[in-house]
Design a protein around this motif. Sequence first.
Motif, PDB file in Angstrom:
ATOM      1  N   PHE A  11       9.228  -4.187 -33.797  1.00  0.00           N
ATOM      2  CA  PHE A  11      10.510  -3.398 -33.549  1.00  0.00           C
ATOM      3  C   PHE A  11       9.614  -2.230 -32.590  1.00  0.00           C
ATOM      4  N   GLU A  12       8.003  -2.428 -32.443  1.00  0.00           N
ATOM      5  CA  GLU A  12       7.271  -1.101 -31.851  1.00  0.00           C
ATOM      6  C   GLU A  12       7.917  -0.895 -30.481  1.00  0.00           C
ATOM      7  N   HIS A  13       7.975  -1.952 -29.543  1.00  0.00           N
ATOM      8  CA  HIS A  13       8.557  -1.519 -28.284  1.00  0.00           C
ATOM      9  C   HIS A  13       9.950  -0.744 -28.104  1.00  0.00           C
ATOM     10  N   ILE A  14      10.667  -1.040 -28.827  1.00  0.00           N
ATOM     11  CA  ILE A  14      12.111  -0.228 -28.789  1.00  0.00           C
ATOM     12  C   ILE A  14      11.824   1.102 -29.355  1.00  0.00           C
ATOM     13  N   VAL A  15      11.204   0.947 -30.547  1.00  0.00           N
ATOM     14  CA  VAL A  15      10.827   2.471 -31.182  1.00  0.00           C
ATOM     15  C   VAL A  15      10.370   3.307 -30.121  1.00  0.00           C
ATOM     16  N   VAL A  16       9.144   2.937 -29.532  1.00  0.00           N
ATOM     17  CA  VAL A  16       8.887   3.747 -28.406  1.00  0.00           C
ATOM     18  C   VAL A  16       9.674   4.253 -27.261  1.00  0.00           C
ATOM     19  N   THR A  17      10.564   3.243 -26.824  1.00  0.00           N
ATOM     20  CA  THR A  17      11.503   3.484 -25.901  1.00  0.00           C
ATOM     21  C   THR A  17      12.503   4.606 -26.470  1.00  0.00           C
ATOM     22  N   ILE A  18      12.990   4.504 -27.610  1.00  0.00           N
ATOM     23  CA  ILE A  18      13.856   5.417 -27.985  1.00  0.00           C
ATOM     24  C   ILE A  18      13.244   6.758 -28.395  1.00  0.00           C
ATOM     25  N   GLU A  19      12.072   6.627 -28.764  1.00  0.00           N
ATOM     26  CA  GLU A  19      11.452   8.120 -28.928  1.00  0.00           C
ATOM     27  C   GLU A  19      11.251   8.920 -27.465  1.00  0.00           C
ATOM     28  N   GLU A  20      10.861   8.081 -26.555  1.00  0.00           N
ATOM     29  CA  GLU A  20      10.618   8.549 -25.190  1.00  0.00           C
ATOM     30  C   GLU A  20      12.049   9.063 -24.568  1.00  0.00           C
ATOM     31  N   THR A  21      12.977   8.084 -24.721  1.00  0.00           N
ATOM     32  CA  THR A  21      14.241   8.336 -23.794  1.00  0.00           C
ATOM     33  C   THR A  21      15.307   9.054 -24.550  1.00  0.00           C
ATOM     34  N   LYS A  22      15.455   9.219 -25.951  1.00  0.00           N
ATOM     35  CA  LYS A  22      16.502   9.587 -26.397  1.00  0.00           C
ATOM     36  C   LYS A  22      16.034  10.893 -27.439  1.00  0.00           C
ATOM     37  N   ASN A  23      16.939  11.906 -27.637  1.00  0.00           N
ATOM     38  CA  ASN A  23      16.956  13.043 -28.361  1.00  0.00           C
ATOM     39  C   ASN A  23      17.716  12.582 -29.604  1.00  0.00           C
ATOM     40  N   LEU A  24      17.066  12.751 -30.672  1.00  0.00           N
ATOM     41  CA  LEU A  24      17.664  12.188 -31.874  1.00  0.00           C
ATOM     42  C   LEU A  24      18.707  13.192 -32.599  1.00  0.00           C
ATOM     43  N   GLU A  25      18.418  14.367 -32.108  1.00  0.00           N
ATOM     44  CA  GLU A  25      19.383  15.352 -32.422  1.00  0.00           C
ATOM     45  C   GLU A  25      20.495  15.402 -31.744  1.00  0.00           C
ATOM     46  N   GLU A  26      20.971  14.499 -30.851  1.00  0.00           N
ATOM     47  CA  GLU A  26      22.054  14.198 -29.887  1.00  0.00           C
ATOM     48  C   GLU A  26      22.671  13.152 -30.294  1.00  0.00           C
ATOM     49  N   ILE A  27      22.144  12.065 -31.126  1.00  0.00           N
ATOM     50  CA  ILE A  27      22.732  10.826 -31.584  1.00  0.00           C
ATOM     51  C   ILE A  27      22.942  10.689 -32.845  1.00  0.00           C
ATOM     52  N   SER A  28      23.827   9.674 -33.294  1.00  0.00           N
ATOM     53  CA  SER A  28      24.064   9.578 -34.647  1.00  0.00           C
ATOM     54  C   SER A  28      23.351   8.572 -35.198  1.00  0.00           C
ATOM     55  N   ILE A  29      23.406   8.440 -36.444  1.00  0.00           N
ATOM     56  CA  ILE A  29      22.736   7.311 -37.365  1.00  0.00           C
ATOM     57  C   ILE A  29      23.409   5.931 -36.869  1.00  0.00           C
ATOM     58  N   GLU A  30      24.616   5.733 -36.812  1.00  0.00           N
ATOM     59  CA  GLU A  30      25.327   4.630 -36.200  1.00  0.00           C
ATOM     60  C   GLU A  30      25.083   4.151 -34.964  1.00  0.00           C
ATOM     61  N   GLN A  31      24.547   5.165 -33.873  1.00  0.00           N
ATOM     62  CA  GLN A  31      24.355   4.871 -32.583  1.00  0.00           C
ATOM     63  C   GLN A  31      22.976   4.294 -32.696  1.00  0.00           C
ATOM     64  N   LEU A  32      21.922   4.972 -33.322  1.00  0.00           N
ATOM     65  CA  LEU A  32      20.505   4.078 -33.649  1.00  0.00           C
ATOM     66  C   LEU A  32      20.769   3.030 -34.022  1.00  0.00           C
ATOM     67  N   MET A  33      21.442   2.587 -35.312  1.00  0.00           N
ATOM     68  CA  MET A  33      21.600   1.135 -35.746  1.00  0.00           C
ATOM     69  C   MET A  33      21.900   0.309 -34.787  1.00  0.00           C
ATOM     70  N   GLY A  34      23.062   0.714 -33.821  1.00  0.00           N
ATOM     71  CA  GLY A  34      23.487  -0.220 -32.783  1.00  0.00           C
ATOM     72  C   GLY A  34      22.389  -0.618 -31.919  1.00  0.00           C
ATOM     73  N   SER A  35      21.589   0.459 -31.339  1.00  0.00           N
ATOM     74  CA  SER A  35      20.605   0.026 -30.235  1.00  0.00           C
ATOM     75  C   SER A  35      19.482  -0.979 -31.104  1.00  0.00           C
ATOM     76  N   LEU A  36      19.238  -0.610 -32.158  1.00  0.00           N
ATOM     77  CA  LEU A  36      18.060  -1.468 -33.028  1.00  0.00           C
ATOM     78  C   LEU A  36      18.831  -2.851 -33.202  1.00  0.00           C
ATOM     79  N   GLN A  37      19.994  -3.000 -33.299  1.00  0.00           N
ATOM     80  CA  GLN A  37      20.517  -4.295 -33.785  1.00  0.00           C
ATOM     81  C   GLN A  37      20.617  -5.101 -32.390  1.00  0.00           C
TER      82      GLN A  37
END
Length: 292
Positions: free
Chosen positions: A145-171
């Motif tokens: 999952f390294e590629h999607i982790v880098v993408t999420i860290e560079e494009t998303k602000n974790l303070e503005e998304i929920s745990i459910e949204q993060l899980m949806g992106s990874l799934q």
Amino acid sequence: MKAILGAHDVWEVVEKGYTEPEDETTLSQPQNESLKDSRKRDKKALYLIYQALDDNDFEKVSSATSAKQAWEKLQTSYKGAEQVKKVCLQVLRGEFESLHMKGSESISDYFSRVLAISNQLKRNGEKLEDVRIMEKILRSLDPKFEHIVVTIEETKNLEEISIEQLMGSLQAYEEKHKKRALSNKLDEKVNYVKEEKEDNGVVLLAYKNNDGDQDYTWYLDTGASNHMCGRRSTFVELNESKSEVFGAFKKFKATIEKESGCKIKAMRSDRGGEFTSKESQEFCEANGIVDL
């Protein structure tokens, strides 16, 4: 329990209690009404406390005569439990920090495992924000999952998304990864050739000639050659004009099927234009012939 007592508007009488007068006859009418109200609220609070306790905890407060007294007894009995809670927190913190996704584990299962420990920490008084939980998950995912982790860290602000949204992106990424892996596996099976060796090797054709005469040399058809002999006179009929090939094939088909009583179901061509033309393809489809 505080929430229940507060919802019934009796927390104040539990926290502060009320004073019983030595002589009620000296009280005025308003004081008597206030005393009755305090007693009523105290009994209600005591009843709610009793309802929230199991048999063991009930024995600890069964001798209490007021809600405040029952609450104080519970606090005293749970002072020892605070030490147990601290030890439990230390263990849970260690488990939380050591969490790592297993190679065979799905995103859903790993999230469930992380959230189970996170909820235990919160129940024991740990202040654990969702951002910290998401950061931990991203740090501890499987390397695939390294590629999607880098993408999420560079494009998303974790303070503005929920745990459910993060899980949806990874799934979503997980499903794409599974489909790609399955496709590659199927390709490998298609391209796989099993080599079987026998003790006695068999050579299909071996020929050695030093005289250079190739006129009567015949070649085993490997599917790569267009002709099997180099001498023109050997062929009963040889059509060198590509424009007449398809017509010759139709005559050949009719003759063979008439003489043998069987239908031609497949043929092998060099994929030349005479065999890939619209007329040729329509003819083959109408007669159930497959071009190998």
